[in-house]
Design an enzyme around this catalytic site. Sequence first.
Site, PDB file in Angstrom:
ATOM      1  CE  LYS A   1      -3.988  -2.191   1.902  1.00 32.80           C
ATOM      2  NZ  LYS A   1      -4.227  -3.724   2.301  1.00 32.80           N
TER       3      LYS A   1
HETATM    4  C1  LIG Z   1      -4.421  -4.224   2.081  1.00 30.27           C
HETATM    5  C2  LIG Z   1      -3.806  -5.745   1.451  1.00 30.27           C
HETATM    6  C3  LIG Z   1      -4.280  -6.339   0.919  1.00 30.27           C
HETATM    7  C4  LIG Z   1      -5.826  -6.502   0.443  1.00 30.27           C
HETATM    8  O1  LIG Z   1      -5.684  -6.078  -0.927  1.00 30.27           O
HETATM    9  P1  LIG Z   1      -6.919  -4.566  -2.041  1.00 30.27           P
HETATM   10  O2  LIG Z   1      -6.562  -3.642  -2.790  1.00 30.27           O
HETATM   11  O3  LIG Z   1      -7.860  -3.967  -0.682  1.00 30.27           O
HETATM   12  O4  LIG Z   1      -7.548  -6.649  -2.799  1.00 30.27           O
HETATM   13  C5  LIG Z   1      -3.676  -7.962   0.693  1.00 30.27           C
HETATM   14  N1  LIG Z   1      -2.901  -8.326   1.542  1.00 30.27           N
HETATM   15  C6  LIG Z   1      -2.016  -6.857   2.400  1.00 30.27           C
HETATM   16  C7  LIG Z   1      -0.265  -7.936   2.823  1.00 30.27           C
HETATM   17  C8  LIG Z   1      -2.472  -6.380   3.011  1.00 30.27           C
HETATM   18  O5  LIG Z   1      -1.987  -4.376   3.006  1.00 30.27           O
END
Ligand SMILES: *Cc1c(COP(=O)(O)O)cnc(C)c1O
Length: 429
Positions: A107
Amino acid sequence: MKYYSTNRQVPPATLRDAVLKGLADDNGLYMPERIPQFGSGFFSALPRKTLQEIALDVAIALFGDDIAVAQLHDVVYDTLRFEIPLVKVTGNCYSLELFHGPTMAFKDVGARFLARMMQYFTRNEKVETNVLVATSGDTGSAVANGFLGMEGVTVTVLYPKGLVSKIQEAQFTTLGQNVRALEVEGTFDDCQRLVKQAFLDKELNVRRRLTSANSINLARFIPQAFYYFWGWAQMPQDSEVTVCVPSGNFGNLTAGLLAQRMGLPVKHFIAANNANDIFLKYLQTGAFSPRPSIATIASAMDVGNPSNFARILDLYDYDYTKITAAISGYRYSDAQIREVVKRVFDETKYLLDPHGACACEALRERLEKDRKATGFFLETAHPAKFKETIDDILDADIPVPGKLQAFMRGRKQTIAMSNRYEDFRAFLL
Ligand SMILES: *Cc1c(COP(=O)(O)O)cnc(C)c1O
């Protein structure tokens, strides 16, 4: 370029408005009116380019009408101040390691890009921008760190009390400055509901300039497409590539679908889920039935109503047959996730986090049926972010990178919050 709402009840927005609003007024998600296409010459040149060069090419194709190349260059290069290596795990299965950023989760890419785009669009304005973000763990830390110290912006992180890991919590509760953390009595879905309700609250929006940093925001969603191009370019040449994404709100996966729509020759996509299998059920039955999320050890995927589903429907013209042809789904219980982490570590010494474990296993299962194929999965977090879980699975004491240890040394500062909207509203005012 204009951006339409998936609900199509409001006129298309400019890039600036779409980025600052986050969610459209009709509660829809913004999508680009035109999806640019790359030709085969672009793809044959990709293996010789750096991650940052590829990202800039994609950014120019999407945002070049609205932002000068020099400015986009700064946004892209400042966002991607870290590498995203593709690592071989087994014969035909690779891991795209998205955890080398400041908070050690994928993210960071979207959150840092969004923060820089918002800064660009508000650079001449005096009004304070209020970023609201609901988190099940990694969003809060990535967004808070992405915006940390940015003038004219206050970040409010809402997280479910007791449901995020210690390390994750430290990453957004110890920062201070322009970041405040609300510890909500409830689940992630409660946090998401409070944020969504605030955006639909006309009076509140008049008095405070609210904006979203959740994966619904276009400027968080789109930059995630960059690394699909990069990952594909690092794969052995002339192989058919399947891509597997551990999914929660489905922003990451949808960005991959967008990259494919821009011409990226990915053969197939896989959505890997934990026990929160709303999307898998949709693939199996054609019925999308949100329900309360279930807590699992892959907690960042504990989502009961995946918000980017609206974008997937839109991208495939609401055609169930097209969606099931493009994407497969897999689901893993906590016991299975644990088994995968242990097996993969024992067999290859590659250490997965619980989210990456779902994706790694789904890719293995898929490729097993198709021996010619290769693929990569997205390793979305560093395993040490889930140290308690991984230590328990492996009966070990895995090392914690210095970057994460630094967060743990800070002092936790939080504000207690109920899950009632009136309380949250009063706080914002
Ligand atoms: C947020 C997150 C996900 C999921 O991603 P999305 O875009 O919400 O589907 C998967 N793995 C980790 C470690 C995350 O932080």
